[in-house]
Write an enzyme that holds these catalytic residues in place. Structure first.
Site, PDB file in Angstrom:
ATOM      1  N   HIS A 180     -38.688 -58.557 -19.274  1.00  0.00           N
ATOM      2  CA  HIS A 180     -37.862 -57.516 -19.915  1.00  0.00           C
ATOM      3  C   HIS A 180     -38.546 -56.151 -19.942  1.00  0.00           C
ATOM      4  O   HIS A 180     -37.933 -55.162 -20.344  1.00  0.00           O
ATOM      5  CB  HIS A 180     -37.502 -57.910 -21.353  1.00  0.00           C
TER       6      HIS A 180
ATOM      7  N   ASP B 225     -35.275 -67.449 -15.966  1.00  0.00           N
ATOM      8  CA  ASP B 225     -35.248 -67.429 -17.433  1.00  0.00           C
ATOM      9  C   ASP B 225     -33.770 -67.374 -17.884  1.00  0.00           C
ATOM     10  O   ASP B 225     -32.901 -66.920 -17.138  1.00  0.00           O
ATOM     11  CB  ASP B 225     -36.002 -66.184 -17.923  1.00  0.00           C
TER      12      ASP B 225
ATOM     13  N   HIS C 192     -32.497 -65.401 -19.984  1.00  0.00           N
ATOM     14  CA  HIS C 192     -32.092 -64.003 -20.141  1.00  0.00           C
ATOM     15  C   HIS C 192     -32.297 -63.227 -18.841  1.00  0.00           C
ATOM     16  O   HIS C 192     -33.248 -63.483 -18.100  1.00  0.00           O
ATOM     17  CB  HIS C 192     -32.923 -63.335 -21.242  1.00  0.00           C
TER      18      HIS C 192
ATOM     19  N   ASP D  59     -36.238 -71.412 -21.419  1.00  0.00           N
ATOM     20  CA  ASP D  59     -35.237 -71.233 -22.484  1.00  0.00           C
ATOM     21  C   ASP D  59     -33.823 -71.573 -22.012  1.00  0.00           C
ATOM     22  O   ASP D  59     -32.859 -71.425 -22.773  1.00  0.00           O
ATOM     23  CB  ASP D  59     -35.309 -69.829 -23.116  1.00  0.00           C
TER      24      ASP D  59
HETATM   25  C1  SP5 Z   1     -38.853 -63.491 -22.472  1.00  0.00           C
HETATM   26  C2  SP5 Z   1     -37.630 -63.834 -23.291  1.00  0.00           C
HETATM   27  O1  SP5 Z   1     -37.101 -64.939 -23.182  1.00  0.00           O
HETATM   28  N1  SP5 Z   1     -37.197 -62.910 -24.160  1.00  0.00           N
HETATM   29  C3  SP5 Z   1     -36.045 -63.184 -24.926  1.00  0.00           C
HETATM   30  C4  SP5 Z   1     -35.718 -62.081 -25.869  1.00  0.00           C
HETATM   31  C5  SP5 Z   1     -34.474 -62.429 -26.598  1.00  0.00           C
HETATM   32  N2  SP5 Z   1     -34.273 -61.574 -27.721  1.00  0.00           N
HETATM   33  C6  SP5 Z   1     -32.960 -61.627 -28.258  1.00  0.00           C
HETATM   34  C7  SP5 Z   1     -32.699 -62.871 -29.034  1.00  0.00           C
HETATM   35  C8  SP5 Z   1     -33.478 -62.819 -30.305  1.00  0.00           C
HETATM   36  C9  SP5 Z   1     -33.388 -64.098 -31.025  1.00  0.00           C
HETATM   37  N3  SP5 Z   1     -34.371 -64.110 -32.031  1.00  0.00           N
HETATM   38  C10 SP5 Z   1     -34.431 -65.325 -32.767  1.00  0.00           C
HETATM   39  C11 SP5 Z   1     -35.562 -65.285 -33.724  1.00  0.00           C
HETATM   40  C12 SP5 Z   1     -35.711 -66.611 -34.377  1.00  0.00           C
HETATM   41  N4  SP5 Z   1     -36.695 -66.528 -35.402  1.00  0.00           N
HETATM   42 ZN    ZN Z   2     -35.605 -65.613 -22.016  1.00  0.00          ZN
END
Ligand code: SP5
Ligand code: ZN
Length: 344
Positions: A158, A193, A195, A282
């Site tokens: 990212h 990934d 995302h 993920d």
């Molecule tokens: C490298 C990667 O997989 N980055 C992913 C970034 C996603 N961010 C947005 C989703 C945020 C979700 N946060 C959940 C926190 C739980 N404690």
């Molecule tokens: Zn990701």
């Protein structure tokens, strides 16, 4: 146990932000250092990263941004704040260039979300994650192995030329890909990934030599929203050298391998001689922040399909937040990718 050679530096554990802003509240930071510990435990041994210095990082990232990453935490504390540095205001897709010095303005300028705090060990960990990627690349280029794993953490995909976001600070895959290109290789990056790898896409968007292909959750429903739509195909001489294959939430192995076939065709058509695989686990059915339905054994199948390209593969770790399953999912992917090494 995993017998594919891998690289890692314990200084990558120095980064440990406490919390991130999510759905309007603070939640525990998902990109924990225990992710790396559990992956490392699946290898009988990992090689320590060698130090390739700043130049390969600065071939991809803006010097002002890198200086910011190194100093932001200290500046934040010097401004009297507690905890980790995080922005709260962002310019609307870049206003005119302004030479602003206030830490909050710089956090806004050099980031695009509130999920990527800068903690005390962020620079050190990010630097060594990039060196792990470069070390793994070097093992392939030196002919020591055809498949190599870089246990990069923090992840990178990212992060763009001059911004952090999505738990990423330095773009490990892009740094390795750019280095390989400068050494004469014909590189493709396949990002699997969950995302979209917006930072990697941005870095190579106008580039005809490095192909970027990504399979990810549809940005209509999922982070990072503003990138990763199917009509983003590159620009200028790079037009056609970006391929986005967004898939709906709920995608399982069948839908996934259909996208993967398209991706592999594009990689072949590029006449690739080195593949950089940005691997996020993920996409796993039990991932706490994602919505695909891949199972552990599916990663072996996916690795096996990628292996049909018969290319040297640098695997760069990206996301994956079901921490207990992470080692097994990495092992499944690598065993599919290189069954011989794995059996060795
Ligand atoms: C490298 C990667 O997989 N980055 C992913 C970034 C996603 N961010 C947005 C989703 C945020 C979700 N946060 C959940 C926190 C739980 N404690
Ligand atoms: Zn990701």
């Amino acid at each position: 146990m995993i017998n594919v050679p891998g690289y890692f530096d314990r200084r990558q554990l120095a980064h440990e932000p406490v919390q991130e802003l999510h759905n309007g509240g603070w939640t525990p930071y998902a990109e924990k250092s225990s992710r790396a510990e559990i992956i490392a435990a699946s290898f009988p041994k990992l090689h320590p990263a060698a130090d390739f210095g700043m130049q390969p990082i600065l071939n991809v990232h803006d010097g002002g941004y890198v200086e910011f990453l190194r100093s932001a935490y200290a500046e934040w504390r010097a401004s009297g704040r507690d905890g980790d540095a995080i922005g709260y205001t962002w310019p609307i897709t870049r206003r005119r260039p302004l030479d602003l010095d206030r830490i909050d303005a710089k956090l806004g300028l050099y980031s695009y979300d509130a999920a990527t705090p800068i903690a005390e060990g962020t620079w050190e960990a990010s630097y060594w994650a990039a060196q792990s990627a470069l070390s793994a690349l070097s093992a392939i280029l030196d002919g020591e192995t055809r498949t190599c794993f870089a246990l990069c953490r923090p992840p990178g995909h990212h992060s763009g030329r001059d911004y952090c976001g999505g738990y990423c600070y330095l773009n490990n895959a892009a740094i390795a890909a750019e280095q390989a290109r400068r050494l004469g290789r014909r590189v493709a990056i396949l990002d699997i990934d969950y995302h979209h790898g917006n930072g990697t896409q941005d870095i190579f968007y106008g580039d005809a030599e490095v192909l970027f292909v990504s399979i990810h959750a549809d940005p209509v429903t999922d982070y990072p929203f503003f990138w990763g739509h199917a009509d983003e195909r590159g620009e200028g001489s790079g037009l056609g050298k970006t391929l986005n294959l967004p898939r709906p939430r709920g995608t399982a192995l069948d839908g996934y391998v259909a996208a993967l076939s398209e991706a592999l065709d594009a990689i072949q058509a590029h006449e690739t001689d080195l593949l950089v695989l940005s691997f996020g686990a993920d996409t796993f059915e039990e991932d706490p922040i994602s919505h695909f339905r891949l199972r552990q054994d599916d990663y072996r199948v996916i690795g096996g399909r990628i292996a049909t390209l018969d290319l040297p593969v640098l695997v760069v770790m990206e996301g994956g937040y079901a921490v207990d399953a992470l080692g097994h999912n990495v092992e499944a992917l690598l065993s599919g990718l290189d069954p011989q090494l794995h059996a060795a």
